[in-house]
Every structure is written in C-alpha cells, then in structure tokens.
Design an enzyme around this catalytic site. Structure first.
Site, mmCIF file in Angstrom:
data_model
loop_
_atom_site.group_PDB
_atom_site.id
_atom_site.type_symbol
_atom_site.label_atom_id
_atom_site.label_comp_id
_atom_site.label_asym_id
_atom_site.label_seq_id
_atom_site.Cartn_x
_atom_site.Cartn_y
_atom_site.Cartn_z
ATOM 1 N N ASP A 92 125.488 93.283 81.998
ATOM 2 C CA ASP A 92 125.039 93.301 83.387
ATOM 3 C C ASP A 92 125.360 91.948 84.008
ATOM 4 O OD1 ASP A 92 123.157 91.523 82.462
ATOM 5 O OD2 ASP A 92 121.470 92.883 82.627
ATOM 6 N N SER A 93 125.061 91.795 85.277
ATOM 7 C CA SER A 93 125.464 90.571 85.988
ATOM 8 C C SER A 93 124.382 89.516 86.011
ATOM 9 C CB SER A 93 125.827 90.917 87.429
ATOM 10 O OG SER A 93 124.660 91.295 88.153
ATOM 11 N N GLY A 94 123.168 89.871 85.588
ATOM 12 C CA GLY A 94 122.043 88.955 85.735
ATOM 13 C C GLY A 94 121.337 89.113 87.062
ATOM 14 N N GLY A 95 121.880 89.952 87.955
ATOM 15 C CA GLY A 95 121.281 90.124 89.275
ATOM 16 C C GLY A 95 119.865 90.657 89.226
ATOM 17 N N GLY A 221 119.813 99.262 92.041
ATOM 18 C CA GLY A 221 118.697 99.228 92.976
ATOM 19 C C GLY A 221 117.865 100.487 93.019
ATOM 20 N N ASP A 271 121.511 103.414 81.139
ATOM 21 C CA ASP A 271 120.867 102.486 80.212
ATOM 22 C C ASP A 271 119.418 102.326 80.636
ATOM 23 O OD1 ASP A 271 120.245 99.357 81.227
ATOM 24 O OD2 ASP A 271 121.518 100.543 82.562
ATOM 25 N N HIS A 340 113.745 106.111 66.269
ATOM 26 C CA HIS A 340 113.535 107.505 66.659
ATOM 27 C C HIS A 340 113.905 107.730 68.125
ATOM 28 C CE1 HIS A 340 111.653 111.351 67.550
ATOM 29 N NE2 HIS A 340 111.194 110.740 68.637
#
Length: 376
Positions: A92-95, A221, A271, A340
């Site tokens: 991810d971008s860290g945003g 978002g 995710d 699990h």
C-alpha cells in the site's frame, strides 16, 4: 504484469481472471492476507503457502519504512528476500496509515508530514518519496500515494481531498516512470479512486484514474465508516467506469459478506486485517457462520473446529480445546484462529471463482451470504 479476463458471470458482474507477475500467477477473485511488517501475524511461511494457499500478500509502506527501515530491506535484496515469500506481493502507499494518524500529521500540497507512532520522530511522505520507498521495498504491485477521507467527510472536504489525490497521482506516475525496479523484476503501479460517498466525485475520480491506463486500478476510501449500502453503491458506480480488461482492487474490505458482494459487483482483489485481527480475539469465520470461540457453549464441544474446514488445524483441534486456549491466553489460540480464518477466506474466494466458471454464481452467492453471516 498482465491480466487475462477468463470468465464473466452472465447474470452479475462477477469475474474470474488471471494476473501474471514475475513472481507467479494469481487467480482472481483473490483475497490477499495482510503482512503489515513483512509478516502475516502469527503465521509461519510454510502455513501461509501450503495450508492457507496465499497467492499474494501485502506489505505496509508506512510500517516497513519505520522498521526495519529501507537500508535493511535494500541490503536484503528487497522484501521478498527479507521475509522469504517468493510469490507476488503488493505494498500500500501509507496513505491510510497517515490518515489514521489524524492527531499527529499535517497534510499539504507537497505531501504529508507526520510523527512516528513509535518514537515521535518527524517524517514527510511526498508522492515522489513514496514511489522511491515502494521501489526499495520491491513489491510486484505498488499503490499510488493518496489521501483517504473518512466515510462521513463533508462534500467540500471530500472534493478537495480527491483533487489533491489526483494531483499526487500525476506526480506518482512521473516519478514511477523516471525510476527503475531495483531487483530485476517488473513492478506495476495502481492508482486509487477516491471521492468518499458522493456519486459525482466517485464518477469523476474513476474517469480520471481510468484515463491513466495503469496496469490495474484500486478503489479506496470505503469501509471507513460509511453505511454498507453506500459502499456497495460506490463500487457499482466505479466499476462501470474502470476498464474491464484490468484488475480491480477494493482496498481494506472486509467481512466474508462484503467480499461476496464485491465479487458480484466486479471486484477482483481484496485485502483486510479482519481474519487475523478478529481471529486473535476469538472470532472464527466458517462455512456455516460466525463462532465466538470464547462462549461457554463450546466448553465441552469436542467436535472439530470445522469438520470440513479449509485448513489442517480445523480437524486437528476441537472447539473445546481452542476455547480453553483463548481463556488461558495461550499464544497458540491466536495462531490457530488466524490460520483457520485466512484459509477460510482463501477458500471462499476460490469457491466464488469455481461458481463463476461453472455459471451458477448468481444462485450460489445468496445462499453463501446467508450461511456465512449466521451467528452460531
């Protein structure tokens, strides 16, 4: 990176496809376990690959940047070499992490200034800096730097934020094109659609993102406080615009029901920390519903965790034993539950794919929604 759209359900927008990266192939729809700090919490690499059958995992740019730090990752030869996972990875971008640091960050046109949650040190993420960081981490798929607005953001703020995210995207693309992968394999850049819960903003953002011709696209978002039906409405709207010949990634979503609803609306990649985070707190997701493993009703239930479960732990341990482990605060409880839940999530998207290919997804999905949302 390539994407082959293999099947489309005749009655819904559900799709089955194949993403090919230099680290292997990913059959979609797919769920990606979250490996925030380069590890999926509580899960060994062999279990992740052989039992859970993870085809791709995530790393977190913000957290990996802070520790172990870029020097360590680069000296290791990238995150794949550092953590030993030789299949595809996404960063991810860290945003979102910067967004969650509301009290200790400042946003401006140049980028985001924030203080580390570890030691309070000051750092700045610009679109250019984030591209450099993600190049160093070395994931197969890199996310563009964006601002994630809360689900209840006012229209004016959501519009301003979206427009800044678009300007940041242009800077990300420029920096991405100016640089090369560091470890000899291809990296793809996915832009992110924003716009909160406002249809006109989402439409405008999806059109802007689609115009960039990226190798894949993401929807960000969502699942940040807005009503669930609004989330589904935004997914439908955006997927009518995003190109059909590129993978679509719905970021940070969600429950098994959310995932099934997303697949029905044309999402390919998901995710979420829920299977591991909820698992560590005693919540198990199963084919027949949701189990609170701490409940007294399981105290003398010596039946398997799940008789026909997706993981080896399901028949190895009983409900009574797992409940005992949770009440005794044994670390093994969290490990069993994490394995699990992740295996179940991967089983669920795999079953969805089978039914899309078989042509009966539209009848299988409502039945499955009812089953997995039942409280046991």
């Amino acid at each position: 990176m390539t994407f082959e759209l293999q099947y489309t359900d005749s009655k819904t927008n559900a799709r089955a496809g194949l993403i090919t990266t230099d680290h292997g192939q990913i059959e979609t729809p797919i769920f990606m376990p979250v490996g925030t700090l380069g590890t999926v919490k509580g899960v060994h690499l062999t279990e992740l690959k052989e039992d859970i059958k993870a085809q791709i995992i995530l790393g977190n740019t913000y957290h990996l940047y802070l520790r172990p730090g870029l020097d360590v990752i680069e000296k290791a030869g990238g995150l794949h070499k550092f953590n030993g996972f030789d299949r595809p990875m996404l960063t991810d971008s860290g945003g979102f992490q910067v967004f969650s640091l509301a009290g200790i960050r400042k946003l401006r046109e140049e980028g985001a200034e924030f203080r580390s949650h570890i030691d309070g040190s000051k750092h700045v993420f610009t679109p250019e800096r984030v591209m450099d960081i993600e190049r160093t981490i070395g994931a197969d798929i890199m996310m563009a730097f964006d601002e994630c607005t809360p689900g209840d953001a006012e229209y004016a703020y959501a519009k301003k934020s979206m427009e800044m995210t678009h300007r940041w995207l242009d800077r990300c693309i420029t920096r991405f094109n100016e640089t090369e992968p560091k470890y000899g394999y291809h990296q793809a850049l996915f832009p992110i659609v924003q716009g909160c819960v406002y249809p006109d903003l989402r439409k405008r953002s999806a059109e802007f993102i689609a115009s960039k011709g990226a190798e894949g696209n993401a929807i960000g978002g969502l699942a940040v406080g807005e009503p669930t039906e609004k989330m589904y409405e935004m997914i439908e709207l955006v997927n009518e615009i995003l190109p059909k010949d590129k993978p679509r990634y719905l970021m940070g979503v969600g429950t098994p029901v959310n995932i099934l609803e997303g697949i029905e609306r044309g999402v390919d990649m998901f995710d979420c920390v829920m299977p591991t985070r909820n698992g560590r707190n005693g919540m198990l997701f199963t084919k027949d519903g949701i189990i609170n493993m701490r409940n007294k009703k399981w105290e003398t239930d010596f039946s398997p965790i799940e008789a026909d479960g997706a993981s080896y732990v399901d028949t190895l341990y009983s409900k009574a034993y797992l409940r005992h482990l949770f009440h005794a605060q044994e670390l093994l409880a969290m490990q069993i539950a994490s394995i699990h839940n992740l295996a179940f999530y991967l089983w669920l998207v795999g079953e969805a794919r089978k039914h899309i290919i078989a042509g009966d997804f539209s009848t299988w999905k409502p039945m499955m929604v009812q089953r997995v949302s039942t409280r046991l």
